[in-house]
Scaffold this active site. Structure first.
Site, PDB file in Angstrom:
ATOM      1  N   THR A  16      -9.193  -1.608   5.700  1.00 34.35           N
ATOM      2  CA  THR A  16      -8.007  -0.806   5.983  1.00 34.35           C
ATOM      3  C   THR A  16      -7.738  -0.746   7.491  1.00 34.35           C
ATOM      4  O   THR A  16      -8.672  -0.855   8.295  1.00 34.35           O
ATOM      5  CB  THR A  16      -8.211   0.637   5.450  1.00 34.35           C
ATOM      6  OG1 THR A  16      -7.250   1.515   6.045  1.00 34.35           O
ATOM      7  CG2 THR A  16      -9.591   1.183   5.804  1.00 34.35           C
ATOM      8  N   ASP A  17      -6.485  -0.519   7.843  1.00 40.36           N
ATOM      9  CA  ASP A  17      -6.156  -0.368   9.268  1.00 40.36           C
ATOM     10  C   ASP A  17      -6.743   0.925   9.844  1.00 40.36           C
ATOM     11  O   ASP A  17      -6.805   1.098  11.061  1.00 40.36           O
ATOM     12  CB  ASP A  17      -4.632  -0.426   9.496  1.00 40.36           C
ATOM     13  CG  ASP A  17      -3.857   0.697   8.813  1.00 40.36           C
ATOM     14  OD1 ASP A  17      -4.461   1.484   8.049  1.00 40.36           O
ATOM     15  OD2 ASP A  17      -2.636   0.782   9.036  1.00 40.36           O
ATOM     16  N   GLU A  18      -7.203   1.823   8.944  1.00 38.53           N
ATOM     17  CA  GLU A  18      -7.734   3.097   9.437  1.00 38.53           C
ATOM     18  C   GLU A  18      -9.029   2.914  10.225  1.00 38.53           C
ATOM     19  O   GLU A  18      -9.451   3.817  10.944  1.00 38.53           O
ATOM     20  CB  GLU A  18      -7.918   4.090   8.280  1.00 38.53           C
ATOM     21  CG  GLU A  18      -6.598   4.343   7.573  1.00 38.53           C
ATOM     22  CD  GLU A  18      -6.593   5.525   6.616  1.00 38.53           C
ATOM     23  OE1 GLU A  18      -7.365   6.462   6.813  1.00 38.53           O
ATOM     24  OE2 GLU A  18      -5.777   5.494   5.687  1.00 38.53           O
ATOM     25  N   TYR A  30     -13.878   8.852   5.524  1.00 41.51           N
ATOM     26  CA  TYR A  30     -13.381   7.668   4.798  1.00 41.51           C
ATOM     27  C   TYR A  30     -13.326   6.453   5.716  1.00 41.51           C
ATOM     28  O   TYR A  30     -13.904   5.403   5.421  1.00 41.51           O
ATOM     29  CB  TYR A  30     -11.986   7.955   4.201  1.00 41.51           C
ATOM     30  CG  TYR A  30     -11.237   6.691   3.800  1.00 41.51           C
ATOM     31  CD1 TYR A  30     -11.681   5.910   2.727  1.00 41.51           C
ATOM     32  CD2 TYR A  30     -10.095   6.271   4.489  1.00 41.51           C
ATOM     33  CE1 TYR A  30     -11.006   4.739   2.367  1.00 41.51           C
ATOM     34  CE2 TYR A  30      -9.426   5.104   4.137  1.00 41.51           C
ATOM     35  CZ  TYR A  30      -9.890   4.352   3.073  1.00 41.51           C
ATOM     36  OH  TYR A  30      -9.225   3.191   2.719  1.00 41.51           O
ATOM     37  N   LYS A  61     -15.493   2.869   5.734  1.00 40.88           N
ATOM     38  CA  LYS A  61     -14.866   1.534   5.625  1.00 40.88           C
ATOM     39  C   LYS A  61     -15.256   0.673   6.839  1.00 40.88           C
ATOM     40  O   LYS A  61     -15.515  -0.523   6.703  1.00 40.88           O
ATOM     41  CB  LYS A  61     -13.340   1.650   5.518  1.00 40.88           C
ATOM     42  CG  LYS A  61     -12.825   2.299   4.253  1.00 40.88           C
ATOM     43  CD  LYS A  61     -13.137   1.516   2.983  1.00 40.88           C
ATOM     44  CE  LYS A  61     -12.321   0.265   2.843  1.00 40.88           C
ATOM     45  NZ  LYS A  61     -12.583  -0.413   1.533  1.00 40.88           N
TER      46      LYS A  61
HETATM   47  P1  NAD Z   1      -7.901   3.739  -5.651  1.00 43.19           P
HETATM   48  O1  NAD Z   1      -8.626   4.998  -5.307  1.00 43.19           O
HETATM   49  O2  NAD Z   1      -6.576   3.820  -6.303  1.00 43.19           O
HETATM   50  O3  NAD Z   1      -8.830   2.851  -6.617  1.00 43.19           O
HETATM   51  C1  NAD Z   1     -10.190   2.679  -6.406  1.00 43.19           C
HETATM   52  C2  NAD Z   1     -10.798   2.069  -7.681  1.00 43.19           C
HETATM   53  O4  NAD Z   1     -12.202   1.829  -7.421  1.00 43.19           O
HETATM   54  C3  NAD Z   1     -10.731   2.985  -8.898  1.00 43.19           C
HETATM   55  O5  NAD Z   1     -10.346   2.251 -10.038  1.00 43.19           O
HETATM   56  C4  NAD Z   1     -12.162   3.507  -9.056  1.00 43.19           C
HETATM   57  O6  NAD Z   1     -12.509   3.792 -10.401  1.00 43.19           O
HETATM   58  C5  NAD Z   1     -12.954   2.312  -8.519  1.00 43.19           C
HETATM   59  N1  NAD Z   1     -14.276   2.712  -8.015  1.00 43.19           N
HETATM   60  C6  NAD Z   1     -14.568   3.749  -7.186  1.00 43.19           C
HETATM   61  N2  NAD Z   1     -15.895   3.804  -6.964  1.00 43.19           N
HETATM   62  C7  NAD Z   1     -16.451   2.782  -7.658  1.00 43.19           C
HETATM   63  C8  NAD Z   1     -17.779   2.304  -7.813  1.00 43.19           C
HETATM   64  N3  NAD Z   1     -18.803   2.921  -7.214  1.00 43.19           N
HETATM   65  N4  NAD Z   1     -17.980   1.216  -8.585  1.00 43.19           N
HETATM   66  C9  NAD Z   1     -16.957   0.583  -9.197  1.00 43.19           C
HETATM   67  N5  NAD Z   1     -15.675   1.004  -9.097  1.00 43.19           N
HETATM   68  C10 NAD Z   1     -15.431   2.083  -8.331  1.00 43.19           C
HETATM   69  O7  NAD Z   1      -7.860   2.907  -4.310  1.00 43.19           O
HETATM   70  P2  NAD Z   1      -6.730   1.926  -3.738  1.00 43.19           P
HETATM   71  O8  NAD Z   1      -5.718   2.705  -3.037  1.00 43.19           O
HETATM   72  O9  NAD Z   1      -6.316   0.997  -4.836  1.00 43.19           O
HETATM   73  O10 NAD Z   1      -7.570   1.131  -2.646  1.00 43.19           O
HETATM   74  C11 NAD Z   1      -8.270  -0.055  -2.996  1.00 43.19           C
HETATM   75  C12 NAD Z   1      -8.942  -0.612  -1.748  1.00 43.19           C
HETATM   76  O11 NAD Z   1      -7.965  -0.898  -0.763  1.00 43.19           O
HETATM   77  C13 NAD Z   1      -9.937   0.345  -1.092  1.00 43.19           C
HETATM   78  O12 NAD Z   1     -11.048  -0.407  -0.658  1.00 43.19           O
HETATM   79  C14 NAD Z   1      -9.165   0.927   0.088  1.00 43.19           C
HETATM   80  O13 NAD Z   1     -10.045   1.287   1.128  1.00 43.19           O
HETATM   81  C15 NAD Z   1      -8.285  -0.248   0.466  1.00 43.19           C
HETATM   82  N6  NAD Z   1      -7.005   0.080   1.107  1.00 43.19           N
HETATM   83  C16 NAD Z   1      -6.139   0.964   0.542  1.00 43.19           C
HETATM   84  C17 NAD Z   1      -4.901   1.217   1.126  1.00 43.19           C
HETATM   85  C18 NAD Z   1      -3.901   2.162   0.507  1.00 43.19           C
HETATM   86  O14 NAD Z   1      -2.852   2.404   1.112  1.00 43.19           O
HETATM   87  N7  NAD Z   1      -4.141   2.691  -0.674  1.00 43.19           N
HETATM   88  C19 NAD Z   1      -4.554   0.553   2.308  1.00 43.19           C
HETATM   89  C20 NAD Z   1      -5.462  -0.365   2.887  1.00 43.19           C
HETATM   90  C21 NAD Z   1      -6.673  -0.596   2.248  1.00 43.19           C
HETATM   91  P1  TYD Z   2      -2.172   9.485   2.363  1.00 41.49           P
HETATM   92  O1  TYD Z   2      -1.251   8.983   1.305  1.00 41.49           O
HETATM   93  O2  TYD Z   2      -3.282  10.387   1.974  1.00 41.49           O
HETATM   94  O3  TYD Z   2      -2.709   8.176   3.146  1.00 41.49           O
HETATM   95  P2  TYD Z   2      -3.581   8.077   4.521  1.00 41.49           P
HETATM   96  O4  TYD Z   2      -4.091   9.394   4.888  1.00 41.49           O
HETATM   97  O5  TYD Z   2      -4.671   7.143   4.113  1.00 41.49           O
HETATM   98  O6  TYD Z   2      -2.638   7.490   5.526  1.00 41.49           O
HETATM   99  O7  TYD Z   2      -1.307  10.232   3.471  1.00 41.49           O
HETATM  100  C1  TYD Z   2      -0.271   9.584   4.166  1.00 41.49           C
HETATM  101  C2  TYD Z   2       0.244  10.540   5.206  1.00 41.49           C
HETATM  102  O8  TYD Z   2       0.858  11.659   4.551  1.00 41.49           O
HETATM  103  C3  TYD Z   2      -0.853  11.131   6.079  1.00 41.49           C
HETATM  104  O9  TYD Z   2      -0.349  11.290   7.413  1.00 41.49           O
HETATM  105  C4  TYD Z   2      -1.117  12.511   5.483  1.00 41.49           C
HETATM  106  C5  TYD Z   2       0.239  12.896   4.923  1.00 41.49           C
HETATM  107  N1  TYD Z   2       0.222  13.773   3.715  1.00 41.49           N
HETATM  108  C6  TYD Z   2       0.983  14.942   3.695  1.00 41.49           C
HETATM  109  O10 TYD Z   2       1.664  15.281   4.673  1.00 41.49           O
HETATM  110  N2  TYD Z   2       0.957  15.719   2.576  1.00 41.49           N
HETATM  111  C7  TYD Z   2       0.219  15.384   1.478  1.00 41.49           C
HETATM  112  O11 TYD Z   2       0.209  16.157   0.475  1.00 41.49           O
HETATM  113  C8  TYD Z   2      -0.543  14.165   1.516  1.00 41.49           C
HETATM  114  C9  TYD Z   2      -1.368  13.759   0.332  1.00 41.49           C
HETATM  115  C10 TYD Z   2      -0.505  13.387   2.649  1.00 41.49           C
END
Ligand code: NAD
Ligand code: TYD
Length: 339
Positions: free
Chosen positions: A125-127, A153, A157
């Site tokens: 992630t970019d985080e 988090y 990562k």
């Molecule tokens: P999500 O929380 O929607 O899904 C995570 C999945 O992983 C779930 O299905 C959960 O059951 C499974 N999981 C959790 N712990 C597990 C374990 N110990 N063993 C097997 N499965 C397990 O997450 P997401 O938003 O789809 O993110 C997926 C990946 O992408 C993550 O690695 C996250 O860090 C990365 N990512 C997410 C975003 C975003 O905007 N959501 C952006 C950049 C990177």
């Molecule tokens: P989020 O979807 O949790 O992603 P991330 O923290 O990984 O970027 O949140 C996106 C942005 O929205 C973040 O700046 C936090 C903000 N946020 C709110 O303002 N209210 C909310 O209820 C949530 C869940 C997030």
């Protein structure tokens, strides 16, 4: 090719499963997922009908179970999406983030070393780069920006990323890493900003904006993330990190206002609530490397993607209504009651 996709019952992993089955119908996809609160088998309902798809419930931290899967299926490629992914949850309970995100990554890579694969891809992630100041719109994250994390988090990562690079250098494991900006689109769990705001607005509930709402995120439609990972695992250079993002920066307030406008709901629903601890100000990706090396470009702008996303949530109410009426209801109460 046989691809193991961990975390495929989650948001991005689920979208990636469908992307693979559609674009590479000759390949086999094996999904490993623990089915935590964020995993939803209903997301994979259509995939289950495909003979090239297999679902296995397992924890990536469970070495024995993971080795058994490798012994049985002999994968060529592993794409590790499985993670605890919600920053707010990592603030209330960091331990599980370290277990799954770091130790789970280690177990997956140990299995890759033991049984042999052609590629291990880590979905990061970019985080991991921390945040950028709001008054420097000229700054962007590149692949050489130092890691500088803010939340448990992002720290978990970043730790995993370092471990992946160490396994490449020390053991010669053929790895790649991608660092993507915030995703949105179908199957996004309703604890995250965009789906939460859509669900609340539809129910005429308050929209809880943390702090001033000026924080900036760089939004990418999930299918564009999937196409980028697909290119990296097939054509990316081993040992490399690729940033993924499409220059779609918006403040949280802008995102929320867009959702309200699209749904015809009043801005009076917005409620500014207590800020997130350690809240990152701005994320912004420079995607020059993946564009120059692999020709990747996003195909969906935020204005188009947010409309598609809202339409999906309107047409798929049973998928998310079931989630928000279950165990998640208690989470919502705990997280927002005294905010
Ligand atoms: P999500 O929380 O929607 O899904 C995570 C999945 O992983 C779930 O299905 C959960 O059951 C499974 N999981 C959790 N712990 C597990 C374990 N110990 N063993 C097997 N499965 C397990 O997450 P997401 O938003 O789809 O993110 C997926 C990946 O992408 C993550 O690695 C996250 O860090 C990365 N990512 C997410 C975003 C975003 O905007 N959501 C952006 C950049 C990177
Ligand atoms: P989020 O979807 O949790 O992603 P991330 O923290 O990984 O970027 O949140 C996106 C942005 O929205 C973040 O700046 C936090 C903000 N946020 C709110 O303002 N209210 C909310 O209820 C949530 C869940 C997030």
């Amino acid at each position: 090719m046989k691809i193991i996709v961990t975390g495929g019952a989650g948001f991005i992993g689920g979208n990636f499963v469908y992307y693979q089955l559609k674009n590479h119908p000759q390949d086999e996809v094996i999904c490993i997922d623990k089915l935590t609160y964020a995993g939803n088998l209903e997301t994979l309902e259509e995939a289950m009908k495909n003979p090239n798809f297999t679902f296995i419930r397992a924890d990536i931290v469970d070495r024995e179970a993971i080795y058994a899967i490798f012994e049985q299926h002999h994968p060529d490629v592993v794409v590790n999406f499985a993670a605890e992914s919600h920053v707010d949850r990592s603030i209330t309970d960091p331990a599980i983030f370290l277990q799954t995100n770091i130790l789970g990554t280690q177990v997956m890579m140990d299995a890759c070393r033991k049984y042999g694969i052609t590629r291990y891809h880590q979905v990061s992630t970019d985080e991991v780069y921390g945040d950028l100041p709001l008054d420097r719109p000229d700054l962007f994250f590149t692949e050489t920006t130092p890691l500088h994390t803010s939340s448990p988090y992002s720290a978990s990562k970043a730790s995993a990323d370092l471990l992946v690079q160490a396994y490449h250098r020390t053991f010669g494991l053929p790895v790649t890493i991608s660092r993507c900006s915030n995703n949105y689109g179908p199957y996004h769990f309703p604890e995250k900003l965009i789906p939460l705001m859509i669900a609340n607005a539809l129910a005429d509930k308050e929209l809880p904006v943390y702090g001033s709402g000026e924080n900036v995120r760089d939004w990418l439609y999930v299918e564009d993330h999937c196409s980028a990972i697909d290119l990296i695992i097939r054509k990316g250079r081993v040992g490399e990190v690729y940033n993924i993002g499409g220059h779609n920066e918006r403040t949280n307030l802008q995102v929320v206002e867009t959702i309200l406008r699209e749904l015809g709901k009043p801005e009076s629903l917005i409620k500014h609530v207590k800020d997130r601890a350690g809240h990152d100000m701005r994320y912004a990706i420079d995607p020059t490397k993946i564009h120059n090396e692999l020709g990747w470009l996003p195909s969906t702008s935020f204005d188009v993607g947010i409309k598609k996303t809202i339409d999906w949530y309107l047409s798929n109410k049973p998928w998310w209504e079931k989630i928000i009426s279950g165990e998640y209801e208690q989470y919502y109460e705990k997280m927002y009651a005294n905010r």
